[in-house]
Structure formats: structure tokens, C-alpha cells
Design a protein around this motif. Structure first.
Motif, PDB file in Angstrom:
ATOM      1  N   LEU A  34       0.830  -1.213   0.000  1.00  0.00           N
ATOM      2  CA  LEU A  34       0.000   0.000   0.000  1.00  0.00           C
ATOM      3  C   LEU A  34       0.863   1.262   0.000  1.00  0.00           C
ATOM      4  N   LEU A  35       1.891   1.276   0.827  1.00  0.00           N
ATOM      5  CA  LEU A  35       2.778   2.439   0.891  1.00  0.00           C
ATOM      6  C   LEU A  35       3.446   2.681  -0.458  1.00  0.00           C
ATOM      7  N   THR A  36       3.908   1.609  -1.064  1.00  0.00           N
ATOM      8  CA  THR A  36       4.552   1.719  -2.376  1.00  0.00           C
ATOM      9  C   THR A  36       3.553   2.209  -3.425  1.00  0.00           C
ATOM     10  N   GLN A  37       2.339   1.680  -3.392  1.00  0.00           N
ATOM     11  CA  GLN A  37       1.311   2.071  -4.363  1.00  0.00           C
ATOM     12  C   GLN A  37       0.949   3.548  -4.252  1.00  0.00           C
ATOM     13  N   CYS A  38       1.041   4.120  -3.057  1.00  0.00           N
ATOM     14  CA  CYS A  38       0.684   5.535  -2.911  1.00  0.00           C
ATOM     15  C   CYS A  38       1.889   6.449  -3.125  1.00  0.00           C
ATOM     16  N   GLY A  39       3.011   5.881  -3.599  1.00  0.00           N
ATOM     17  CA  GLY A  39       4.149   6.690  -4.015  1.00  0.00           C
ATOM     18  C   GLY A  39       5.240   6.883  -2.990  1.00  0.00           C
ATOM     19  N   ILE A  40       5.150   6.203  -1.862  1.00  0.00           N
ATOM     20  CA  ILE A  40       6.162   6.354  -0.817  1.00  0.00           C
ATOM     21  C   ILE A  40       7.348   5.453  -1.136  1.00  0.00           C
ATOM     22  N   GLN A  41       8.542   6.052  -1.097  1.00  0.00           N
ATOM     23  CA  GLN A  41       9.779   5.335  -1.382  1.00  0.00           C
ATOM     24  C   GLN A  41      10.830   5.705  -0.337  1.00  0.00           C
ATOM     25  N   ASP A  42      11.807   4.835  -0.163  1.00  0.00           N
ATOM     26  CA  ASP A  42      12.969   5.125   0.670  1.00  0.00           C
ATOM     27  C   ASP A  42      12.546   5.671   2.038  1.00  0.00           C
ATOM     28  N   TYR A  43      11.733   4.901   2.749  1.00  0.00           N
ATOM     29  CA  TYR A  43      11.110   5.299   4.007  1.00  0.00           C
ATOM     30  C   TYR A  43      11.973   4.820   5.170  1.00  0.00           C
ATOM     31  N   SER A  44      12.358   5.746   6.035  1.00  0.00           N
ATOM     32  CA  SER A  44      13.132   5.408   7.237  1.00  0.00           C
ATOM     33  C   SER A  44      12.499   6.067   8.448  1.00  0.00           C
ATOM     34  N   ILE A  45      12.620   5.379   9.588  1.00  0.00           N
ATOM     35  CA  ILE A  45      12.171   5.937  10.864  1.00  0.00           C
ATOM     36  C   ILE A  45      13.327   5.788  11.838  1.00  0.00           C
ATOM     37  N   PHE A  46      13.678   6.893  12.504  1.00  0.00           N
ATOM     38  CA  PHE A  46      14.758   6.925  13.474  1.00  0.00           C
ATOM     39  C   PHE A  46      14.186   7.230  14.850  1.00  0.00           C
ATOM     40  N   LEU A  47      14.893   6.783  15.897  1.00  0.00           N
ATOM     41  CA  LEU A  47      14.463   7.018  17.275  1.00  0.00           C
ATOM     42  C   LEU A  47      15.486   7.865  18.009  1.00  0.00           C
ATOM     43  N   ASP A  48      15.027   8.948  18.628  1.00  0.00           N
ATOM     44  CA  ASP A  48      15.830   9.718  19.582  1.00  0.00           C
ATOM     45  C   ASP A  48      15.544   9.097  20.942  1.00  0.00           C
ATOM     46  N   GLU A  49      16.475   8.297  21.433  1.00  0.00           N
ATOM     47  CA  GLU A  49      16.240   7.531  22.663  1.00  0.00           C
ATOM     48  C   GLU A  49      16.153   8.405  23.911  1.00  0.00           C
ATOM     49  N   GLU A  50      16.664   9.627  23.862  1.00  0.00           N
ATOM     50  CA  GLU A  50      16.561  10.524  25.017  1.00  0.00           C
ATOM     51  C   GLU A  50      15.140  11.044  25.208  1.00  0.00           C
ATOM     52  N   THR A  51      14.403  11.208  24.102  1.00  0.00           N
ATOM     53  CA  THR A  51      13.066  11.795  24.174  1.00  0.00           C
ATOM     54  C   THR A  51      11.956  10.851  23.722  1.00  0.00           C
TER      55      THR A  51
END
Length: 107
Positions: A34-51
């Protein structure tokens, strides 16, 4: 093909970093599609562990709708329900997201 970068932040509940990572390591194939079909590419999620702030960034193909139209999709709604116990969410269980403005980019 031209793309636009999209960035936003979300909030993870305290003590759930490993569970969040595990669930995303096991992302459902139908959600990925679904994400790919709606045009989303090269998706990353990062975590700031302090907050416990999650920082997400992806490219969006020009002319695509992005994730804006996915909220009514049953697969997305199931994903939100599954994630609601470990993230800050809205009343409909969608993650609380805050769009971020790009201030610098070095291509």
C-alpha cells in the motif's frame, strides 16, 4: 522522476523501543505494498532515545497522494490498532504526527 522528501515526528511510549522495532521488522506485506502504491519510497524511521521521539522521512513520487488517503484503508486501520499500545495516538488510533520543515539538504 521527481520526488519530494517528507519528514515528520511521532512519539513512542517509554520502554517500547524494541517492540516498535520488532513490529516494523515484521511489517505486513500488504501494508508495504500500500505504501509503495501511494508513491512512498525510501522510508526510514529513526528514534531519539533521550526523548522517545520517532523521526520519519521518505520520498514521495511526484503526482502521488502519499499517505493522506490511506487512513480509511482497513489494513492501515488494523496497523494503527496494533501500534496504539506503544505510541501516542489520535482518537482514531492513527499516530500523532507533526510535520517537519526542511531547513537544509545536501544532495
Amino acid at each position: 522522476m521527481t520526488t519530494t522528501r517528507v519528514a515528520f515526528k511521532m512519539k513512542l511510549k517509554e520502554g517500547h523501543a524494541e517492540e516498535y522495532k520488532k513490529r516494523h521488522d515484521e511489517i505486513w506485506p500488504e501494508l508495504k505494498s500500500l505504501l509503495t502504491q501511494c508513491g512512498i519510497q525510501d522510508y526510514s524511521i529513526f528514534l531519539d532515545e533521550e526523548t522517545n521521539t520517532l523521526f520519519a522521512v521518505h520520498n514521495l513520487k511526484e503526482g502521488s497522494t502519499g499517505a493522506n488517503d490511506l487512513g480509511s484503508n482497513p489494513v492501515v486501520q488494523r496497523w494503527w490498532t496494533m501500534m496504539a499500545d506503544i505510541m501516542e495516538t489520535n482518537d482514531d488510533k492513527s499516530p500523532v504526527t507533526v510535520p517537519l520543515r526542511e531547513m537544509f539538504h545536501l544532495p
